[in-house]
Design a protein around this motif. Structure first.
Motif, PDB file in Angstrom:
ATOM      1  N   MET B 101       0.745  -1.261   0.060  1.00 25.08           N
ATOM      2  CA  MET B 101       0.129   0.043  -0.051  1.00 25.08           C
ATOM      3  C   MET B 101       0.818   1.120   0.065  1.00 25.08           C
ATOM      4  N   ILE B 102       1.983   1.348   0.884  1.00 28.01           N
ATOM      5  CA  ILE B 102       2.771   2.400   0.975  1.00 28.01           C
ATOM      6  C   ILE B 102       3.498   2.741  -0.517  1.00 28.01           C
ATOM      7  N   ARG B 103       3.576   1.807  -1.522  1.00 30.91           N
ATOM      8  CA  ARG B 103       4.086   2.176  -2.707  1.00 30.91           C
ATOM      9  C   ARG B 103       3.101   2.606  -3.776  1.00 30.91           C
ATOM     10  N   VAL B 104       1.745   2.452  -3.415  1.00 30.07           N
ATOM     11  CA  VAL B 104       0.700   2.824  -4.336  1.00 30.07           C
ATOM     12  C   VAL B 104       0.495   4.283  -4.548  1.00 30.07           C
ATOM     13  N   GLN B 105       0.850   4.718  -5.913  1.00 28.09           N
ATOM     14  CA  GLN B 105       0.683   6.261  -5.979  1.00 28.09           C
ATOM     15  C   GLN B 105      -0.764   6.634  -6.175  1.00 28.09           C
ATOM     16  N   HIS B 106      -1.329   6.095  -7.318  1.00 33.26           N
ATOM     17  CA  HIS B 106      -2.757   6.396  -7.398  1.00 33.26           C
ATOM     18  C   HIS B 106      -3.641   5.172  -7.888  1.00 33.26           C
ATOM     19  N   VAL B 107      -4.871   5.347  -7.764  1.00 36.81           N
ATOM     20  CA  VAL B 107      -5.793   4.213  -8.326  1.00 36.81           C
ATOM     21  C   VAL B 107      -6.981   4.765  -9.291  1.00 36.81           C
ATOM     22  N   ASP B 108      -7.128   4.175 -10.455  1.00 34.48           N
ATOM     23  CA  ASP B 108      -8.227   4.782 -11.230  1.00 34.48           C
ATOM     24  C   ASP B 108      -8.952   3.591 -11.628  1.00 34.48           C
ATOM     25  N   THR B 109     -10.404   4.205 -11.907  1.00 35.41           N
ATOM     26  CA  THR B 109     -11.377   2.966 -12.546  1.00 35.41           C
ATOM     27  C   THR B 109     -11.741   3.622 -13.904  1.00 35.41           C
ATOM     28  N   GLN B 110     -11.804   2.565 -14.646  1.00 38.07           N
ATOM     29  CA  GLN B 110     -12.318   3.053 -16.115  1.00 38.07           C
ATOM     30  C   GLN B 110     -13.198   1.918 -16.647  1.00 38.07           C
ATOM     31  N   GLN B 111     -14.038   2.410 -17.619  1.00 38.60           N
ATOM     32  CA  GLN B 111     -14.720   1.343 -18.311  1.00 38.60           C
ATOM     33  C   GLN B 111     -15.134   1.960 -19.790  1.00 38.60           C
ATOM     34  N   GLY B 112     -15.144   0.976 -20.656  1.00 39.77           N
ATOM     35  CA  GLY B 112     -15.207   1.062 -21.966  1.00 39.77           C
ATOM     36  C   GLY B 112     -16.905   1.030 -22.278  1.00 39.77           C
ATOM     37  N   PRO B 113     -17.309   1.004 -23.536  1.00 37.50           N
ATOM     38  CA  PRO B 113     -18.649   0.889 -23.793  1.00 37.50           C
ATOM     39  C   PRO B 113     -19.331  -0.662 -23.305  1.00 37.50           C
ATOM     40  N   LEU B 114     -18.565  -1.694 -23.687  1.00 42.62           N
ATOM     41  CA  LEU B 114     -18.948  -3.011 -23.210  1.00 42.62           C
ATOM     42  C   LEU B 114     -19.019  -3.243 -21.819  1.00 42.62           C
ATOM     43  N   LEU B 115     -17.999  -2.778 -21.142  1.00 41.89           N
ATOM     44  CA  LEU B 115     -18.144  -2.926 -19.736  1.00 41.89           C
ATOM     45  C   LEU B 115     -19.265  -1.977 -19.066  1.00 41.89           C
ATOM     46  N   ARG B 116     -19.343  -0.875 -19.638  1.00 44.10           N
ATOM     47  CA  ARG B 116     -20.471  -0.163 -19.069  1.00 44.10           C
ATOM     48  C   ARG B 116     -21.992  -0.769 -19.238  1.00 44.10           C
ATOM     49  N   LYS B 117     -22.202  -1.392 -20.466  1.00 38.68           N
ATOM     50  CA  LYS B 117     -23.328  -2.085 -20.650  1.00 38.68           C
ATOM     51  C   LYS B 117     -23.616  -3.334 -19.478  1.00 38.68           C
ATOM     52  N   TYR B 118     -22.540  -3.761 -19.097  1.00 36.54           N
ATOM     53  CA  TYR B 118     -22.708  -4.610 -18.044  1.00 36.54           C
ATOM     54  C   TYR B 118     -22.603  -4.360 -16.536  1.00 36.54           C
ATOM     55  N   SER B 119     -22.251  -3.066 -16.388  1.00 35.49           N
ATOM     56  CA  SER B 119     -22.057  -2.028 -15.378  1.00 35.49           C
ATOM     57  C   SER B 119     -20.785  -2.675 -14.498  1.00 35.49           C
ATOM     58  N   LEU B 120     -19.934  -2.837 -15.262  1.00 33.07           N
ATOM     59  CA  LEU B 120     -18.442  -3.145 -14.801  1.00 33.07           C
ATOM     60  C   LEU B 120     -17.522  -2.181 -15.048  1.00 33.07           C
TER      61      LEU B 120
END
Lengths: 482, 160
Positions: B101-120
């Motif tokens: 954890m102390i090495r983590v700089q940042h966290v992102d979430t992202q979703q493309g159209p396909l992922l969005r359709k399945y709410s992932l």
């Protein structure tokens, strides 16, 4: 604090020359392909002159626009010909100042100062970086002193005592080491290929065929002749590489100034690099094929930002060539977090067959192809089998690891034998890989990544004992209580 | 001595998404195969080319639509603990990665159209030197994960 200053006028020349150098390849294409038709010769001639003049004028104008000053604890630079830009760099964000002196700068007693901040890596002009192409040594000294005073006052504010400034010589390359470095450097190969490329470039102009026809009768019974020519070619290439390396690395000195490593080198073009000790991510000792049998090795540090060597990664050469056994004595007193006398545990014996198999996977298609296509001589390719067996034996023998006082050491060979020393708190991520076949043999591959410049670097050792790999994994895990 | 394997699986919907994506690019292979067959018939090339083209396309589709996504999904595990993130994935070569954890700089979430359709969404965790991805989590879970990682992550400046 200070009035806006311009760089020394020679900076305009330096910048214009650099522009021209970047343009030389498109320019050559332009000239070579252009001047075939005779009617347009004049057009191309004046076109070329026009371009050169434009570049020079641009150089002078942008020199005129470029000013820098020290104000409110910041280095403030204003520049830009058409779009005016300002860059303010707070001094307490500056990681290091790198000084270098090219030939032009040396003629006028000037230096080039490169300001490195945490955000900048080794990839040319980056955000948060600034280059003062040519200023007097005195001005450079002023900036340096100012930087030191800011850093010191910062430390005092944090309630620390003012540290005494120290300046220890860590290493100075001797003449014999320089010779050794030049003769065994891998740069030879690059030069050889450059020479070949160059020779074939002029195929059109030099009537090789005529030359060869003329000497054909001689050549037919004289393989010796060709061998001699090839040998001379190689010798020449090697001499060029030798000379180049000597110029580049002459007077190589490493000093420890306060908490920085300061490296100076170069004969015609003097360069100076600064690496803050706390930016060092890992230490790597490399032994190439020629140096290893002679007992010589080179040492690098992986640095996070700070100063990098030109376009290369942030792998900074700190000991170009020394006897391997001398390295601990040279580095340990200064890089106190690292110790270089560790017991390396090798890969288990059963790993060898996998190393061998993997190398044969590459060589077998080549051998089969060679036999198929070049019937009588192709069988010579069978020699690759024992060679690759020997090679994979070396790779296997050099694979190893060690865990010692909070320090992880990986040893592995690609072509060059590498030993990487890493501290747990510098390792960014840690992976274990197991394929189906590895699992059957209870072996695993281990990989650790440290930060280096903008990207990552690190080490990977293939086919270690699974139990040992688990030990390292466990050691790295922050969850378990040690 | 060994640390227990990570337990959490990624969303079952991921399998569907992967299969759809794979179907799309195996469609390209079928089109290529169709083209090859057309050429073979037009120019009267040997007949075995037709069979081979169909076989290659069929095997490709089976591998990439059915076999590999299933194996990949079965293997994908992750776990976010107080001090570290652990990932385990891979089809033939299984890779386990630890990110403190102390090495983590940042966290992102992202979703493309396909992922969005399945709410992932996909969560990426970046350290100073590396980027790691947890693919196809339920959106809510991904969001929670992102929040909890950024809460737990404390970058120790002096170590970078």
């Amino acid at each position: 604090m200070s009035d806006p200053k311009r760089l020394h006028p020679i900076a305009a020349v330096v910048n214009a020359l650099r522009q021209l150098k970047e343009m030389i390849i498109p320019f050559l294409i332009f000239v070579v392909f252009g001047s075939r038709g005779t009617d347009w010769d004049l057009f191309y001639f004046f076109g070329s002159i026009g371009v050169v003049v434009l570049v020079l004028v641009y150089g002078v104008l942008s020199w005129y626009r470029f000013t820098y000053r020290i104000e409110q604890g910041e280095l403030r630079i204003e520049y830009g010909l058409i779009v005016r830009k300002k860059r303010f760099i707070p001094f307490d964000r500056i990681q290091s100042l790198d000084l270098s002196e090219g030939i032009l700068q040396r003629l006028f007693g000037l230096v080039k100062v490169k300001v490195e901040t945490a955000g900048s890596g080794g990839m040319g002009l980056q955000d948060g970086e600034a280059v003062l192409t040519a200023i007097t040594k005195q001005d450079a000294q002023e900036i340096h002193d100012y930087l030191v005073s800011i850093k010191k006052s910062g430390q005092i504010l944090q309630g620390e005592e003012e540290p005494e400034s120290s300046d220890d010589l860590l290493y100075k390359m001797s003449v014999s080491e320089l010779l050794m470095l030049a003769t065994t450097s891998g740069g030879v190969g690059v030069v050889i290929s450059a020479v070949f490329a160059f020779v074939f470039q002029f195929e059109e102009f030099i009537p090789y065929e005529q030359i060869f026809d003329g000497v054909e009768h001689f050549v037919q019974n004289g393989v010796v002749f060709i061998s001699v020519v090839v040998f001379l070619g190689f010798l020449l290439a090697w001499m060029i590489a030798l000379f180049g390396t000597m110029l580049k690395y002459a007077n190589f000195t490493v000093r420890k100034v306060d908490n920085d490593l300061v490296i100076t080198r170069g004969l015609l073009e003097k360069r100076q690099f600064t690496i803050p000790l706390n930016r060092i991510q890992a230490v790597r000792i490399s032994e190439n094929l020629i140096r290893q049998p002679l007992g010589y090795a080179s040492a690098y540090v992986e640095s996070a930002g700070g100063s990098a060597l030109d376009q290369e990664s942030s792998k900074v050469l700190i000991l170009p060539i020394v006897k391997k056994r001398k390295i601990p004595g040279l580095l340990e007193p200064h890089l106190t977090e690292y110790h270089f006398r560790v017991n390396i545990s090798p890969a288990p014996k059963r790993a060898y067959s996998r190393y061998l198999l993997k190398s044969w996977l590459f060589t077998l298609p080549i051998i089969i192809g060679a036999i198929w296509l070049l019937r009588p001589w192709g069988f010579g390719a069978l020699l690759l089998l024992p060679v690759s067996a020997l090679w994979s034996y070396f790779n296997y023998k050099d694979a190893g690891w060690s865990l010692d006082q909070g320090m992880l050491t990986f040893r592995y060979r690609n072509i060059v034998k590498n030993t990487v020393y890493m501290r747990k708190n510098k390792v960014q991520s840690f992976s274990v890989k197991e394929s189906f076949f590895q699992r059957k043999k209870k072996l695993a591959t281990i990989e650790a990544i440290v930060k280096s410049g903008h990207g990552g670097a690190g080490g990977k050792v293939i086919d270690l004992e699974k139990k040992h790999v688990d030990t390292m994994y466990h050691w790295y895990s922050h969850e378990t209580v040690e | 001595m060994t640390i227990s394997e990570p337990q959490k699986r990624i969303s079952e919907q991921a399998l569907t998404v992967w299969k759809i994506a794979a179907s799309l690019h195996s469609l390209v292979v079928w089109v290529l195969a169709g083209g090859l067959i057309a050429i073979t018939i037009l120019f009267d090339f040997p007949k075995w080319i037709i069979a081979a083209a169909i076989a290659v396309a069929a095997v490709y589709s089976y591998l990439f639509i059915f076999l590999l996504p299933t194996l990949r999904w079965k293997r994908w595990r992750y776990e976010v603990r107080e001090q570290e993130i652990e990932l385990q994935y891979g089809v033939f070569i299984i890779k386990r990665t630890l990110i403190p954890m102390i090495r983590v700089q940042h966290v992102d979430t992202q979703q493309g159209p396909l992922l969005r359709k399945y709410s992932l969404s996909t969560v990426t965790v970046s350290t100073a030197a590396t980027v790691h991805e947890i693919p196809a989590l339920d959106m809510e879970e991904a969001e929670n994960l992102r929040i909890s990682i950024s809460r737990l992550a404390r970058v120790a400046d002096e170590d970078v």
